[in-house]
Design an enzyme around this catalytic site. Structure first.
Site, mmCIF file in Angstrom:
data_model
loop_
_atom_site.group_PDB
_atom_site.id
_atom_site.type_symbol
_atom_site.label_atom_id
_atom_site.label_comp_id
_atom_site.label_asym_id
_atom_site.label_seq_id
_atom_site.Cartn_x
_atom_site.Cartn_y
_atom_site.Cartn_z
ATOM 1 C CG HIS A 100 -1.697 -1.096 1.584
ATOM 2 N ND1 HIS A 100 -1.217 -2.233 2.168
ATOM 3 C CD2 HIS A 100 -3.032 -1.290 1.427
ATOM 4 C CE1 HIS A 100 -2.213 -3.086 2.344
ATOM 5 N NE2 HIS A 100 -3.323 -2.553 1.903
ATOM 6 C CG ASP A 103 1.906 -1.010 3.321
ATOM 7 O OD1 ASP A 103 1.197 -0.726 4.302
ATOM 8 O OD2 ASP A 103 1.555 -1.799 2.408
ATOM 9 C CG ASP A 306 -8.682 -10.858 7.567
ATOM 10 O OD1 ASP A 306 -8.238 -11.924 7.111
ATOM 11 O OD2 ASP A 306 -8.545 -9.756 7.005
HETATM 12 C C1 XLS Z 1 -7.373 -6.789 4.376
HETATM 13 C C2 XLS Z 1 -6.875 -6.988 3.031
HETATM 14 C C3 XLS Z 1 -5.830 -5.980 2.556
HETATM 15 C C4 XLS Z 1 -5.660 -6.059 1.066
HETATM 16 C C5 XLS Z 1 -4.924 -4.909 0.482
HETATM 17 O O1 XLS Z 1 -8.102 -7.605 4.920
HETATM 18 O O2 XLS Z 1 -6.390 -8.291 2.947
HETATM 19 O O3 XLS Z 1 -4.638 -6.153 3.222
HETATM 20 O O4 XLS Z 1 -5.019 -7.234 0.680
HETATM 21 O O5 XLS Z 1 -5.467 -3.704 0.836
HETATM 22 CA CA CA Z 2 -6.998 -10.838 5.342
#
Ligand code: XLS
Ligand code: CA
Ligand code: CA
Length: 440
Positions: A100, A103, A306
């Site tokens: 990103h 990042d 997640d």
């Molecule tokens: C979040 C997402 C994110 C995407 C990119 O859950 O996985 O990290 O991969 O923005």
């Molecule tokens: Ca994820």
């Protein structure tokens, strides 16, 4: 300078007891006509690997991701992360990274100041790309973390926020192109709603599509030939996200005429959050010509959020690689959108995570290829539909038939013959037999 006091990771084979060696990932080994490294273009996620330091809802960081720099000096820390990242990728034989915008260097000041800071670190990263040949798999704009995106980005009720999101997308496309990226991702973390009492769903979806259309137009005019990706996720952080799953995202792309420029980036953990298997999401994408890239990780069904764990489940990886091989491979790659657990907090653990993930997918590839070469599964699936090869079946397939004709056929035939067994248990035992047979 060596940041990680670990030698380059080599393939040593299934018998090796060396923690810092691949047991199954043998980059040059040819499987079904292609090298493992071609089937498996692995990527490092900048955010998890170089950023995530073990914070959770209940506790502070456990890992040190300063890489020897002062974190309060954004530019110095950004360079230290780039140094660490490229050394890390080189040592693991990774050829790609995903990122990103924020990042790369911590968000700072005005948009102009932030763009200048991004340009400075991008120059530094481009030098490293030049020396190593390592490139971006894909880039994206973080349109979720800053409070300005509290009500969404493309879906925000504020046109000023929409414009700011567009500016960040523009800059992130520029960076992705400078880094030789194969793709550009839209993950709609805050593109959704908490309650329909305050939400015009149609208006918001139209605006999200507009943002995507503007991004495509800009990038194509600049000469970007890669794919755009939607990364579906049903929820988290929002209660409901518009890109719920692969089928929903494909419908959205077709509805707004974006399906020629977009494919999907399928994340394993997001599939299970949506109540699907990873394999299901890959199959839905593949049969619609939309399988672009993969975020390789795994969730925890007992936790149900997640968790972004490194993939360890070989059965899951075999199923995923079966889908990928059947689709002819990916135009994108396998991004480890995964982080070591909070208590795996050393630099060595970063390597252990990637060795686990890469070996898991290598095993997945080896065994998926063995299943395909064995042929029993594919033969069975084919035979299941062989009634459609001729006669009335062929007419149904060709569409050259009416409802009246079918009714007449059914009347003349009487009760159809007994249905054939789906043989699920036998098929599952074939898979186990191949899985636990000695490695080919
Ligand atoms: C979040 C997402 C994110 C995407 C990119 O859950 O996985 O990290 O991969 O923005
Ligand atoms: Ca994820
Ligand atoms: Ca992801």
């Amino acid at each position: 300078m060596d940041i990680f006091n670990i030698p380059a990771i080599k393939y040593e084979g299934a018998e090796s007891r060396n923690e810092f060696a691949f047991k199954f990932y043998d980059a040059d080994r040819v499987i079904l006509g292609k090298q493992m490294s071609e089937w498996l273009p692995f990527a490092m996620s900048w955010w998890h690997n170089l950023g995530a330091a073990g914070t959770d809802m209940f506790g502070a960081s456990t890992a040190d991701k300063s890489f020897g720099a002062s974190v309060s000096n954004a530019a110095a820390h950004a360079k230290a992360k780039a140094d660490a990242g490229f050394e890390f990728m080189r040592k693991l034989g990774l050829r790609y990274f995903c990122f990103h915008d924020i990042d790369l260097v911590a968000e700072q000041g005005s948009l102009a100041e932030q763009n200048a800071a991004l340009d400075a670190i991008a120059d530094y990263i481009c030098e490293k790309i030049e020396h190593t040949g390592i490139k971006a798999l894909w880039g994206t704009a973080n349109l979720t973390s800053n409070p300005r995106f509290m009500n969404g980005a493309g879906s925000s009720g504020s046109p000023d926020v929409f414009a700011r999101a567009a500016a960040n997308v523009k800059k992130s496309i520029d960076l992705t192109m400078r880094f030789g990226g194969r793709g550009f991702v839209f993950w709609g973390g805050r593109e959704g709603y908490e309650t329909l009492w305050n939400t015009d769903m149609k208006f918001e979806q139209e605006n999200i599509a507009s943002l995507m259309r503007l991004a495509v137009r800009y990038a194509r005019e600049k000469g970007f030939t890669g794919d755009f990706y939607i990364e579906p996720k049903p929820k988290e952080p929002m209660k409901h996200q518009y890109d719920f799953d692969a089928a929903t995202a494909i419908g959205f792309l077709r509805q707004y005429g974006l399906d020629g420029d977009f494919k999907l980036n399928i994340e394993a953990n997001h599939a299970t959050l949506a109540g699907h298997t990873f394999r299901h999401e890959l199959r839905v994408s593949a049969i619609n010509g939309m399988l672009g890239s993969i975020d390789a990780n795994i969730g925890d069904t007992l936790l149900g959020w997640d968790t972004d764990e490194f993939p360890y489940d070989v059965y899951d990886a075999v199923q995923a690689m079966y889908e990928v091989v059947k689709a002819g491979g990916l135009t994108g790659g396998f991004n480890f959108d995964a982080k070591t657990r909070r208590s795996s907090n050393t630099y060595e653990d970063m390597f252990r995570g990637f060795i686990l993930g890469m070996d898991t997918f290598a095993l997945g590839l080896i065994k998926a290829a063995a299943i395909i070469e064995d042929g029993r599964i594919d033969d069975f699936v084919k035979s299941r539909y062989d009634g459609y090869d001729s006669g009335i079946g062929a007419k149904i397939r060709s569409g050259d038939i009416t409802l009246e004709e079918l009714s007449g056929y059914a009347l003349s035939q009487g009760e159809p013959p007994p249905p054939k067994s789906g043989k699920q248990e036998w098929l599952e035992s074939v898979v186990n037999q191949i899985l636990f047979a000695p490695l080919p």
